[in-house]
Design a protein around this motif. Structure first.
Motif, PDB file in Angstrom:
ATOM      1  N   SER A 184      16.077  31.780  27.288  1.00  0.00           N
ATOM      2  CA  SER A 184      17.079  32.839  27.174  1.00  0.00           C
ATOM      3  C   SER A 184      16.874  33.592  25.863  1.00  0.00           C
ATOM      4  O   SER A 184      16.550  32.981  24.834  1.00  0.00           O
TER       5      SER A 184
ATOM      6  N   MET B   1      16.080  31.186  35.674  1.00  0.00           N
ATOM      7  CA  MET B   1      16.212  29.904  36.385  1.00  0.00           C
ATOM      8  C   MET B   1      16.350  30.111  37.896  1.00  0.00           C
ATOM      9  O   MET B   1      15.712  29.411  38.683  1.00  0.00           O
TER      10      MET B   1
ATOM     11  N   ASP C  83      14.922  24.192  31.785  1.00  0.00           N
ATOM     12  CA  ASP C  83      15.850  25.135  31.160  1.00  0.00           C
ATOM     13  C   ASP C  83      15.709  24.978  29.651  1.00  0.00           C
ATOM     14  O   ASP C  83      16.215  24.016  29.073  1.00  0.00           O
TER      15      ASP C  83
ATOM     16  N   ALA D 175      16.801  27.072  27.261  1.00  0.00           N
ATOM     17  CA  ALA D 175      17.689  27.990  26.530  1.00  0.00           C
ATOM     18  C   ALA D 175      17.901  27.511  25.089  1.00  0.00           C
ATOM     19  O   ALA D 175      18.074  28.324  24.181  1.00  0.00           O
ATOM     20  N   HIS D 176      17.867  26.171  24.882  1.00  0.00           N
ATOM     21  CA  HIS D 176      18.109  25.639  23.537  1.00  0.00           C
ATOM     22  C   HIS D 176      16.849  25.026  22.925  1.00  0.00           C
ATOM     23  O   HIS D 176      16.934  24.351  21.896  1.00  0.00           O
TER      24      HIS D 176
ATOM     25  N   SER E 152      17.853  37.846  32.068  1.00  0.00           N
ATOM     26  CA  SER E 152      18.636  36.793  31.406  1.00  0.00           C
ATOM     27  C   SER E 152      17.992  35.434  31.656  1.00  0.00           C
ATOM     28  O   SER E 152      17.125  35.293  32.535  1.00  0.00           O
ATOM     29  N   GLY E 153      18.454  34.444  30.905  1.00  0.00           N
ATOM     30  CA  GLY E 153      17.983  33.082  31.129  1.00  0.00           C
ATOM     31  C   GLY E 153      18.444  32.569  32.484  1.00  0.00           C
ATOM     32  O   GLY E 153      17.701  31.871  33.183  1.00  0.00           O
ATOM     33  N   GLY E 154      19.663  32.904  32.858  1.00  0.00           N
ATOM     34  CA  GLY E 154      20.184  32.492  34.168  1.00  0.00           C
ATOM     35  C   GLY E 154      19.352  33.090  35.295  1.00  0.00           C
ATOM     36  O   GLY E 154      19.034  32.410  36.282  1.00  0.00           O
TER      37      GLY E 154
ATOM     38  N   SER F 299      17.797  20.522  32.143  1.00  0.00           N
ATOM     39  CA  SER F 299      18.370  21.304  31.045  1.00  0.00           C
ATOM     40  C   SER F 299      18.192  20.539  29.736  1.00  0.00           C
ATOM     41  O   SER F 299      18.728  19.443  29.580  1.00  0.00           O
TER      42      SER F 299
ATOM     43  N   THR G 196      25.508  19.944  30.666  1.00  0.00           N
ATOM     44  CA  THR G 196      24.840  21.228  30.480  1.00  0.00           C
ATOM     45  C   THR G 196      25.915  22.298  30.465  1.00  0.00           C
ATOM     46  O   THR G 196      27.108  21.995  30.374  1.00  0.00           O
ATOM     47  N   LEU G 197      25.497  23.559  30.546  1.00  0.00           N
ATOM     48  CA  LEU G 197      26.461  24.655  30.536  1.00  0.00           C
ATOM     49  C   LEU G 197      26.448  25.381  31.885  1.00  0.00           C
ATOM     50  O   LEU G 197      25.510  25.230  32.676  1.00  0.00           O
TER      51      LEU G 197
ATOM     52  N   GLN H 219      19.350  35.641  24.792  1.00  0.00           N
ATOM     53  CA  GLN H 219      20.713  36.063  24.584  1.00  0.00           C
ATOM     54  C   GLN H 219      21.096  35.818  23.120  1.00  0.00           C
ATOM     55  O   GLN H 219      20.556  34.925  22.467  1.00  0.00           O
TER      56      GLN H 219
ATOM     57  N   PRO I 150      25.701  28.252  33.280  1.00  0.00           N
ATOM     58  CA  PRO I 150      24.630  29.007  33.954  1.00  0.00           C
ATOM     59  C   PRO I 150      23.640  28.120  34.708  1.00  0.00           C
ATOM     60  O   PRO I 150      22.900  28.631  35.568  1.00  0.00           O
ATOM     61  N   VAL I 151      23.619  26.827  34.421  1.00  0.00           N
ATOM     62  CA  VAL I 151      22.630  25.942  35.050  1.00  0.00           C
ATOM     63  C   VAL I 151      23.037  25.602  36.500  1.00  0.00           C
ATOM     64  O   VAL I 151      22.301  25.945  37.433  1.00  0.00           O
TER      65      VAL I 151
ATOM     66  N   LYS J 279      21.080  32.375  21.262  1.00  0.00           N
ATOM     67  CA  LYS J 279      19.941  31.462  21.404  1.00  0.00           C
ATOM     68  C   LYS J 279      18.989  31.676  20.222  1.00  0.00           C
ATOM     69  O   LYS J 279      19.431  32.090  19.171  1.00  0.00           O
TER      70      LYS J 279
HETATM   71  C1  LIG Z   1      22.620  30.255  27.540  1.00  0.00           C
HETATM   72  C2  LIG Z   1      22.153  29.235  28.457  1.00  0.00           C
HETATM   73  C3  LIG Z   1      21.359  29.532  29.584  1.00  0.00           C
HETATM   74  C4  LIG Z   1      20.988  30.891  30.066  1.00  0.00           C
HETATM   75  O1  LIG Z   1      21.542  31.887  29.468  1.00  0.00           O
HETATM   76  P1  LIG Z   1      21.748  33.431  29.770  1.00  0.00           P
HETATM   77  O2  LIG Z   1      23.037  33.701  29.091  1.00  0.00           O
HETATM   78  O3  LIG Z   1      21.775  33.619  31.254  1.00  0.00           O
HETATM   79  O4  LIG Z   1      20.575  34.104  29.138  1.00  0.00           O
HETATM   80  C5  LIG Z   1      20.870  28.485  30.311  1.00  0.00           C
HETATM   81  N1  LIG Z   1      21.134  27.213  29.985  1.00  0.00           N
HETATM   82  C6  LIG Z   1      21.906  26.884  28.940  1.00  0.00           C
HETATM   83  C7  LIG Z   1      22.119  25.439  28.648  1.00  0.00           C
HETATM   84  C8  LIG Z   1      22.443  27.885  28.151  1.00  0.00           C
HETATM   85  O5  LIG Z   1      23.222  27.545  27.113  1.00  0.00           O
END
Ligand SMILES: *Cc1c(COP(=O)(O)O)cnc(C)c1O
Length: 397
Positions: A186, A71, A162, A164-165, A66-68, A136, A92-93, A188, A95-96, A191
């Motif tokens: 990510s 990181m 990060d 992800a976006h 995963s992206g999380g 992020s 940010t969201l 996911q 997972p950061v 994304k």
């Molecule tokens: C989705 C997201 C991630 C990481 O995503 P995973 O769901 O763990 O793959 C990291 N940073 C931001 C800002 C995200 O939106």
């Protein structure tokens, strides 16, 4: 007649046929695990890593769960220890800060500007509090990366990105994720490529790459990582790096490879939709469009605008009226987290001092997904609905 949008903001496009066929071939082979290869075979996961490294111009790439996970692995691989402080974005969201907490470290939040990027003045003011920044690129907004890297280099701060976006995005044509020590992406569903779940990590640093490979759960099969560092890089670290399993499998990699090949074309399609919504929102009294810098190559998979200085109840009226007409806006100013939106002060495991200037920005941030399944006509319709409802509330306020 009152126009209503009846489509979906969460519907993705199907996986490309090529990806479906590759996935079926992996399933027929039974060799889903990345190290389970026939003689002479190169695993889909390895091919994905080689291709992504080449695509962004990084020396090494590792595919993970995963992206999380990417990181947290990056933070561990550069040596962040429990109790260390890590600078990160207030906007940010979850997972950061979660990745920072996963390694036992403590986030220090850095403010957000009304361009929705990290506040470099605030970063400068806090630069002596930590030697790592988990940056992020929230909602795809890239800060002036030259200014940020100059500041961090002079303060001795290691940057983890990060992305992800910002997969597929760039600052002055430099692909996002290649300016810091490590770039994390990510895969996911929501994304820029869709494997359900998944992550990618890139770096040019052989020792960091070796640690990340070991951390991800390579046992002693690291020589199978053709997009990894040479085997000498593992000599010093292979007995002292724990295995914290988070590998990607061949099925996901098979689905992702054709999507990555198509990423530039998808970016153009996203941006067409983004610009259609943006054009429709311009010149709406009370609403501020975020002007994107010319240095930025964006991937317009979501759009933000500001309702600056609005009261919470007026913002809530706009949300409710838009929703009635089928337009789902998210708001980063709500007191309690809703869905994926949350604020730095809702992560109560972090001791975060109040940030009034950022609070004022967050209070006005409206956010909307722009899925590729929207037509350009639907984008224009959505903008007309937002414009009308913002206008109605603004006039009566
Ligand atoms: C989705 C997201 C991630 C990481 O995503 P995973 O769901 O763990 O793959 C990291 N940073 C931001 C800002 C995200 O939106």
């Amino acid at each position: 007649m009152t126009e209503v949008f009846t489509g979906s903001f969460t519907q993705q496009e199907p996986i490309p046929e090529e990806g479906i066929e590759a996935a079926v071939a992996v399933m027929r082979s039974g060799r889903l695990h990345r190290y389970n290869t026939a003689p002479g075979e190169i695993a889909e996961t390895v091919l994905l890593e080689q291709e992504f490294a080449a695509q962004v111009g990084a020396r090494y790439c590792l595919a993970v769960a995963s992206g999380g996970y990417a990181m947290a692995t990056a933070l561990r691989a550069i040596g962040v220890k429990p109790g260390d402080k890590v600078l990160t974005n207030a906007f940010t969201l979850a997972p950061v800060p979660g990745a920072i907490a996963a390694v036992g470290a403590e986030p220090i939040f850095v403010g957000v500007t009304d361009q929705l990027v990290i506040d470099l003045d605030d970063l400068k003011a806090k630069a002596n509090q930590a030697d790592v920044l988990l940056l992020s690129h929230m909602r795809g907004h890239l800060v002036d990366m030259e200014a940020l890297m100059a500041l961090c280099d002079s303060a001795g701060i290691t940057v983890i990105e990060d992305c992800a976006h910002t997969m597929g995005a760039a600052w002055k044509d430099v692909p996002s994720g290649t300016q810091g020590k490590v770039g994390c992406y990510s895969c996911q569903t929501y994304k820029h490529v869709n494997a359900g779940e998944g992550g990618l990590l890139v770096t040019d640093d052989a020792e960091v790459a070796a640690r990340a490979v070991m951390l991800s759960g390579s046992y002693m099969m690291y020589e199978k990582h053709l997009a990894g560092p040479p085997k000498e890089a593992f000599e010093a670290i292979r007995f002292v790096t724990p295995n914290i399993s988070g590998r990607m499998d061949n099925l996901r990699a098979a689905i992702l490879r054709p999507q990555l090949r198509n990423l530039d074309a998808q970016r153009e399609r996203w941006n067409g939709r983004y610009r259609a919504v943006e054009a429709g929102l311009r010149d709406t009294p009370g609403l501020t469009v975020i002007e994107r810098p010319a240095e930025e190559t964006i991937v317009g998979s979501s759009i933000q605008f500001l309702l600056k200085g609005w009261t919470a109840s007026s913002v809530q009226d706009v949300l409710a009226r838009c929703l009635k007409r089928g337009v789902e806006l998210k708001w980063f100013g709500a007191a309690e987290p809703v869905g994926f939106t949350s604020r730095y002060d809702s992560w109560r495991y972090v001791d975060a001092p109040p940030m009034p200037a950022s609070d004022a920005v967050l209070a006005g941030i409206m956010d909307m997904r722009v899925p590729l399944t929207l037509s350009l006509d639907e984008c224009a319709l959505i903008a007309r609905i937002i414009k009308a409802e913002v206008g109605a509330i603004f006039q009566s306020a």
